[in-house]
Design a protein around this motif. Structure first.
Motif, PDB file in Angstrom:
ATOM      1  N   ASP A   1       5.327  22.976  24.114  1.00  0.00           N
ATOM      2  CA  ASP A   1       6.401  23.789  23.547  1.00  0.00           C
ATOM      3  C   ASP A   1       7.313  24.391  24.621  1.00  0.00           C
ATOM      4  OD1 ASP A   1       4.641  25.544  24.683  1.00  0.00           O
ATOM      5  OD2 ASP A   1       4.165  26.629  22.839  1.00  0.00           O
ATOM      6  N   GLY A   2       6.962  24.217  25.895  1.00  0.00           N
ATOM      7  CA  GLY A   2       7.791  24.718  26.983  1.00  0.00           C
ATOM      8  C   GLY A   2       7.740  26.216  27.183  1.00  0.00           C
ATOM      9  N   ALA A   3       6.736  26.878  26.586  1.00  0.00           N
ATOM     10  CA  ALA A   3       6.686  28.336  26.652  1.00  0.00           C
ATOM     11  C   ALA A   3       5.625  28.857  27.608  1.00  0.00           C
ATOM     12  CB  ALA A   3       6.414  28.915  25.250  1.00  0.00           C
ATOM     13  N   ARG A   4       4.703  28.018  28.047  1.00  0.00           N
ATOM     14  CA  ARG A   4       3.581  28.503  28.850  1.00  0.00           C
ATOM     15  C   ARG A   4       3.355  27.576  30.032  1.00  0.00           C
ATOM     16  NH1 ARG A   4      -1.839  27.271  28.496  1.00  0.00           N
ATOM     17  NH2 ARG A   4      -1.374  26.033  26.620  1.00  0.00           N
ATOM     18  N   VAL A   5       3.240  28.137  31.231  1.00  0.00           N
ATOM     19  CA  VAL A   5       2.945  27.372  32.437  1.00  0.00           C
ATOM     20  C   VAL A   5       1.446  27.081  32.464  1.00  0.00           C
ATOM     21  CG1 VAL A   5       2.983  27.352  34.956  1.00  0.00           C
ATOM     22  CG2 VAL A   5       4.860  28.421  33.684  1.00  0.00           C
ATOM     23  N   VAL A   6       1.073  25.825  32.542  1.00  0.00           N
ATOM     24  CA  VAL A   6      -0.336  25.436  32.579  1.00  0.00           C
ATOM     25  C   VAL A   6      -0.761  24.988  33.967  1.00  0.00           C
ATOM     26  CG1 VAL A   6      -0.393  24.837  30.141  1.00  0.00           C
ATOM     27  CG2 VAL A   6       0.255  23.108  31.816  1.00  0.00           C
ATOM     28  N   ALA A   7       0.185  24.548  34.767  1.00  0.00           N
ATOM     29  CA  ALA A   7      -0.138  24.098  36.126  1.00  0.00           C
ATOM     30  C   ALA A   7       1.139  24.114  36.949  1.00  0.00           C
ATOM     31  CB  ALA A   7      -0.750  22.695  36.117  1.00  0.00           C
ATOM     32  N   VAL A   8       0.958  24.026  38.263  1.00  0.00           N
ATOM     33  CA  VAL A   8       2.082  24.014  39.185  1.00  0.00           C
ATOM     34  C   VAL A   8       1.847  22.881  40.179  1.00  0.00           C
ATOM     35  CG1 VAL A   8       3.356  25.284  40.942  1.00  0.00           C
ATOM     36  CG2 VAL A   8       2.473  26.493  38.938  1.00  0.00           C
ATOM     37  N   GLU A   9       2.851  22.028  40.341  1.00  0.00           N
ATOM     38  CA  GLU A   9       2.732  20.921  41.284  1.00  0.00           C
ATOM     39  C   GLU A   9       3.276  21.335  42.644  1.00  0.00           C
ATOM     40  OE1 GLU A   9       4.560  17.315  40.056  1.00  0.00           O
ATOM     41  OE2 GLU A   9       3.955  16.193  41.848  1.00  0.00           O
ATOM     42  N   ALA A  10       2.486  21.103  43.681  1.00  0.00           N
ATOM     43  CA  ALA A  10       2.892  21.412  45.053  1.00  0.00           C
ATOM     44  C   ALA A  10       3.631  20.210  45.629  1.00  0.00           C
ATOM     45  CB  ALA A  10       1.677  21.751  45.905  1.00  0.00           C
ATOM     46  N   LEU A  11       4.880  20.417  46.030  1.00  0.00           N
ATOM     47  CA  LEU A  11       5.728  19.349  46.553  1.00  0.00           C
ATOM     48  C   LEU A  11       5.977  19.583  48.038  1.00  0.00           C
ATOM     49  CD1 LEU A  11       8.310  19.248  43.617  1.00  0.00           C
ATOM     50  CD2 LEU A  11       6.305  17.788  43.931  1.00  0.00           C
ATOM     51  N   LEU A  12       5.803  18.521  48.810  1.00  0.00           N
ATOM     52  CA  LEU A  12       5.935  18.630  50.270  1.00  0.00           C
ATOM     53  C   LEU A  12       7.398  18.526  50.680  1.00  0.00           C
ATOM     54  CD1 LEU A  12       4.230  18.856  52.842  1.00  0.00           C
ATOM     55  CD2 LEU A  12       4.196  16.349  52.938  1.00  0.00           C
ATOM     56  N   ARG A  13       7.795  19.366  51.612  1.00  0.00           N
ATOM     57  CA  ARG A  13       9.151  19.358  52.151  1.00  0.00           C
ATOM     58  C   ARG A  13       9.075  19.462  53.680  1.00  0.00           C
ATOM     59  NH1 ARG A  13       9.783  17.858  47.760  1.00  0.00           N
ATOM     60  NH2 ARG A  13      11.137  18.687  46.104  1.00  0.00           N
ATOM     61  N   TRP A  14      10.135  18.958  54.331  1.00  0.00           N
ATOM     62  CA  TRP A  14      10.215  19.007  55.792  1.00  0.00           C
ATOM     63  C   TRP A  14      11.535  19.646  56.185  1.00  0.00           C
ATOM     64  CZ3 TRP A  14      10.783  14.123  59.389  1.00  0.00           C
ATOM     65  CH2 TRP A  14      10.767  14.551  60.738  1.00  0.00           C
ATOM     66  N   GLN A  15      11.437  20.775  56.844  1.00  0.00           N
ATOM     67  CA  GLN A  15      12.626  21.468  57.333  1.00  0.00           C
ATOM     68  C   GLN A  15      12.969  20.900  58.713  1.00  0.00           C
ATOM     69  OE1 GLN A  15      14.370  23.907  55.457  1.00  0.00           O
ATOM     70  NE2 GLN A  15      15.903  23.383  57.017  1.00  0.00           N
ATOM     71  N   HIS A  16      13.745  19.798  58.685  1.00  0.00           N
ATOM     72  CA  HIS A  16      14.073  19.120  59.935  1.00  0.00           C
ATOM     73  C   HIS A  16      15.116  19.942  60.704  1.00  0.00           C
ATOM     74  CE1 HIS A  16      15.573  15.959  62.656  1.00  0.00           C
ATOM     75  NE2 HIS A  16      14.409  15.361  62.448  1.00  0.00           N
ATOM     76  N   PRO A  17      14.947  20.062  62.006  1.00  0.00           N
ATOM     77  CA  PRO A  17      15.905  20.898  62.762  1.00  0.00           C
ATOM     78  C   PRO A  17      17.319  20.350  62.775  1.00  0.00           C
ATOM     79  CG  PRO A  17      14.388  19.751  64.225  1.00  0.00           C
ATOM     80  CD  PRO A  17      13.873  19.542  62.846  1.00  0.00           C
ATOM     81  N   VAL A  18      17.499  19.048  62.553  1.00  0.00           N
ATOM     82  CA  VAL A  18      18.833  18.442  62.579  1.00  0.00           C
ATOM     83  C   VAL A  18      19.270  17.988  61.196  1.00  0.00           C
ATOM     84  CG1 VAL A  18      20.260  16.605  63.565  1.00  0.00           C
ATOM     85  CG2 VAL A  18      18.516  17.733  64.979  1.00  0.00           C
ATOM     86  N   GLU A  19      18.383  17.260  60.502  1.00  0.00           N
ATOM     87  CA  GLU A  19      18.724  16.686  59.197  1.00  0.00           C
ATOM     88  C   GLU A  19      18.672  17.706  58.066  1.00  0.00           C
ATOM     89  OE1 GLU A  19      19.444  13.051  60.938  1.00  0.00           O
ATOM     90  OE2 GLU A  19      19.799  13.678  58.874  1.00  0.00           O
ATOM     91  N   GLY A  20      18.056  18.841  58.276  1.00  0.00           N
ATOM     92  CA  GLY A  20      17.936  19.827  57.214  1.00  0.00           C
ATOM     93  C   GLY A  20      16.672  19.618  56.395  1.00  0.00           C
ATOM     94  N   LEU A  21      16.694  20.114  55.157  1.00  0.00           N
ATOM     95  CA  LEU A  21      15.528  20.030  54.287  1.00  0.00           C
ATOM     96  C   LEU A  21      15.426  18.615  53.730  1.00  0.00           C
ATOM     97  CD1 LEU A  21      13.231  21.750  53.051  1.00  0.00           C
ATOM     98  CD2 LEU A  21      14.718  22.085  51.053  1.00  0.00           C
ATOM     99  N   LEU A  22      14.299  17.946  54.002  1.00  0.00           N
ATOM    100  CA  LEU A  22      14.074  16.573  53.578  1.00  0.00           C
ATOM    101  C   LEU A  22      12.981  16.542  52.528  1.00  0.00           C
ATOM    102  CD1 LEU A  22      14.123  14.710  57.027  1.00  0.00           C
ATOM    103  CD2 LEU A  22      16.020  15.063  55.428  1.00  0.00           C
ATOM    104  N   ALA A  23      13.205  15.729  51.490  1.00  0.00           N
ATOM    105  CA  ALA A  23      12.196  15.551  50.449  1.00  0.00           C
ATOM    106  C   ALA A  23      11.092  14.613  50.955  1.00  0.00           C
ATOM    107  CB  ALA A  23      12.823  14.995  49.177  1.00  0.00           C
ATOM    108  N   ALA A  24       9.982  14.597  50.222  1.00  0.00           N
ATOM    109  CA  ALA A  24       8.819  13.840  50.673  1.00  0.00           C
ATOM    110  C   ALA A  24       9.071  12.336  50.687  1.00  0.00           C
ATOM    111  CB  ALA A  24       7.621  14.156  49.775  1.00  0.00           C
ATOM    112  N   ASP A  25       9.876  11.836  49.741  1.00  0.00           N
ATOM    113  CA  ASP A  25      10.102  10.389  49.693  1.00  0.00           C
ATOM    114  C   ASP A  25      10.919   9.885  50.873  1.00  0.00           C
ATOM    115  OD1 ASP A  25      12.795  10.466  47.187  1.00  0.00           O
ATOM    116  OD2 ASP A  25      12.405  11.655  48.994  1.00  0.00           O
TER     117      ASP A  25
END
Length: 709
Positions: A470-494
């Motif tokens: 129903d979209g009203a209750r959080v049941v879990a949270v997915e942890a997503l990996l990110r890389w704060q590159h000093p030159v390229e900026g914030l990079l996604a995991a893929d």
């Protein structure tokens, strides 16, 4: 007469004779004693009545002669007659037995009766013991015969056949089901070496049997094969144990189970797991595996060429004319691709209307250009479907280089870049990927930077909530990996995880990911779980169960609050290792989610074999819920399948309200996507979870107040 009756017949006859003697002897003794006492029997020492005088005189004369002849005998002197009378003394014990007194006879008779009674009593007791022993032996013999008949019936009815060998590994026994299962005659194989009958690829049957020693567990399993009566190879699994007599192995005994159908089914399953169901071509997994093996061969000097083909207008034709026309186009294109390539080339279908060709031994770009043009002309010819003629356009992206650098993902990515450039020019064009080496140099530099990212704490986590249907209750949270590159900026995991998978960096990175995600979840409400995706390379190169256990131990997070997401490639890479790792995680209490469900061709089999608790629908199918009836039907089928198998279904990639409503109508268990909540930092997630906790407590307090009233 059975063995028990034969064994007891002689005992019956012996005791019967004793019983007869016990009755007959006393009767005879009594008759003789009583008869002798009543009638009497004359002896030679006393004359019988009615003897003549002459006889008496003769005897007297004889006596007188004896007086003179036998002067040594004692005589009684007769003074008046002038003669003596010889004394005839009876020898000791020579008195007649019937002259005994009546008490003596009674005592003798009583002794005989007592002895006979004791003998009779012992005989009757022995007969009673015989009856009991005979009854017990009869019962045991009946049970043994029933057990033997049951075993024989089971052996004859079973598809397994039983065999035995002697100490020299020669076949000494084959059950009757041997002929039924193999079509071979038993008599022909008796006395033959067992290795001639059963062939094993890993180890000769005779050598394997000899390893089953007396001191070991004594039972072994081995997969082998044999040829039946019509010459076909049959696969089987043998179970064997040694026959031990007096501490020595006298032979071996076992059973053979025919697993030919099972082996064939496994081969079909393996084939389907790497081949497209419509065209029969290899799929993306087969392509990736082939490229990785080819690129790993550093000594191979032959250049490699990738052709990525896309059918322009394919989706429009499929949506207009339906699934049969779509399949007809795919099969026709696959057939033309096979006819246009050589036996050592690889042709695969990736997805929708995209195909990939791997060409070997073509070094000149001019030759590659001519081949691409011929291929385009051939594929753009009309395709006959019933009374209609269908036609599609073709674009080709080309990657050509010596296989000395990069990996499969990088090569496919370069081909996709080239394909987009060809599509920009319109159908019927092909485009080579020119800046391949520059792209590789950029990737190498990025990989070098990634090695120092862990040391400089450049990696971080973002969290995306997953809600109930129903979209009203959080049941879990997915942890997503990110890389704060000093030159390229914030990079996604893929962007950088494929680089990490090329080396052992993936193990260290995902161990860090597990520790940080569990540590963060430790401070969340107990009803909220954390979900972490593990790459297939982690299962093949690292110890995933140990990494999970260490993260849970360090953070003191309960195992049931951690969910591990794995993709289908984990099972394809190493099925045995994946089964062991996933089973260990499941036994530890960790939740398992099959990610991107529906993207592969054997995902249904994985739900039946592997211990998954939930499946996450591929976001590409969720994206097509509103526009594609096929995707809507596929999503509905996955949800119904999950509910039937007791597995939770998660709708991923929910970006619009319409997609959410469709999943709710189809009774999807959980949903996740940008429409419900974007990935956020840890600081932004805390208020959201706290707000949900406050709302729940308020509702519980309100309900408690109502109950109190």
């Amino acid at each position: 007469m059975n063995a028990v009756d034969a064994a007891n017949a002689s005992r019956y006859s012996r005791h019967t004779r004793v019983l007869v003697l016990a009755f007959v002897l006393p009767i005879l003794a009594c008759v003789l004693i009583i008869g002798g006492a009543v009638l009497g029997i004359p002896t030679a020492s006393e004359p019988a009545n009615g003897l003549s005088a002459q006889t008496t005189a003769t005897q007297s004369a004889s006596v007188e002669r004896d007086l003179g002849e036998n002067s040594g005998r004692p005589v009684i002197s007769l003074d008046d007659a002038g003669a003596g009378l010889p004394v005839q003394a009876s020898p000791p014990g020579g008195e007649p037995w019937w002259s005994m007194s009546l008490p003596t006879l009674a005592a003798l008779l009583l002794a005989v009766l007592i002895f006979s009674g004791a003998l009779l009593r012992k005989t009757l007791r022995s007969l009673r013991d015989i009856d009991q022993d005979h009854a017990r032996l009869q019962h045991e013999y009946a049970a043994l015969r029933c057990s033997d008949e049951r075993l024989r019936a089971l052996a004859d009815a079973s598809s397994d056949w039983i065999w035995e060998t002697d100490a020299f590994l020669r076949v000494s026994y084959l059950s009757s089901s041997f002929t039924t299962a193999t079509g071979l005659a038993r008599d022909v194989w008796l006395g033959q070496p067992v290795e001639l009958l059963l062939q094993c690829e890993t180890l000769p049957a005779g050598q394997w049997l000899q390893q089953l020693g007396v001191g070991s567990s004594g039972v072994g399993h081995l997969r082998c094969s044999y040829r039946d009566s019509i010459g076909q190879t049959r696969h089987s699994r043998i179970v064997a144990c040694p026959i031990v007599r007096d501490g020595q192995i006298a032979g071996y005994r076992g059973t053979v189970l025919d697993i030919t159908d099972q082996v064939g089914a496994q081969a079909q399953l393996a084939h389907r797991s790497t081949h497209d169901a419509v065209t029969g071509l290899g799929d993306e997994h087969a392509l990736t595996r082939f490229l990785d093996q080819t690129l790993a061969d550093r000594l191979r000097p032959v250049p490699l060429t990738l052709l990525l083909l896309d059918l322009a207008g394919f989706e429009a034709l499929g949506g207009t004319l339906g699934e049969p026309a779509r399949d007809c186009i795919l099969r026709t294109v696959a057939s033309r691709l096979r006819d246009s390539t050589r036996s050592n080339d690889l042709v695969t279908r990736l997805r929708d209307g995209q195909f990939m060709i791997v060409l070997a031994s073509i070094d000149e770009m001019t030759e590659i250009g001519h081949f691409c043009q011929r291929l385009i002309d051939n594929l753009q010819r009309p395709i006959v479907h019933g009374v209609k003629q269908l036609q599609v356009g073709v674009n080709i992206g080309v990657v050509h280089d010596h296989p000395s650098r990069g990996d499969a993902r990088e090569w496919i990515g370069c081909a996709q870049i080239a394909l987009r450039e060809a599509q920009a020019e319109g159908p019927g064009h092909w485009q080579p990927f020119a800046p391949a080496l520059d792209r590789q140099n950029c990737l190498w530099q990025l990989e070098t930077d990634l090695r120092s990212a862990l040391q400089h704490e450049q990696l971080l986590l973002h969290f995306q909530p997953r809600y109930s249907a129903d979209g009203a209750r959080v049941v879990a949270v997915e942890a997503l990996l990110r890389w704060q590159h000093p030159v390229e900026g914030l990079l996604a995991a893929d962007v950088f995880l494929p680089l990490a998978e090329r080396s052992d960096l993936i193990v260290a990175i995902e161990r860090w990911l597990l520790r940080e995600a569990c540590a963060a979840a430790r401070h969340w409400p107990q009803s909220i779980a954390v979900s972490v995706s593990l790459a297939p390379a982690h299962f093949s190169r690292g110890d995933a169960p140990r990494a999970v256990r260490d993260a849970l131990t360090d953070s003191r997070l309960p195992a049931n609050r951690l969910q591990v997401q794995v993709a289908e490639q984990v099972m394809l890479g190493c099925a045995d290792g994946a089964m062991t790792a996933l089973t260990a995680l499941n036994e530890a209490g960790v939740g398992l989610i099959l990610d991107e469900f529906g993207s592969g061709y054997c995902s249904l089999g994985y739900l039946r074999i592997y211990p998954f608790d939930a499946v996450k629908i591929d976001p590409r199918f969720v994206a097509g819920l509103a526009s594609s009836p096929q995707d809507r039907g596929l999503v509905r089928g996955i949800i119904d399948l999950g509910r039937a198998m007791g597995v939770r279904v998660i709708g991923a990639g929910v970006d619009t309200e319409q997609q959410l409503l469709s999943l709710q109508d189809d009774r999807c268990a959980e949903v996740q996507g940008l429409y419900l909540g974007e990935p956020m930092e840890r600081a932004a997630l805390a208020p959201l979870l706290q707000q949900q906790t406050d709302v729940r407590r308020s509702r519980q307090g309100h309900q408690a107040g109502l109950h109190a009233r």
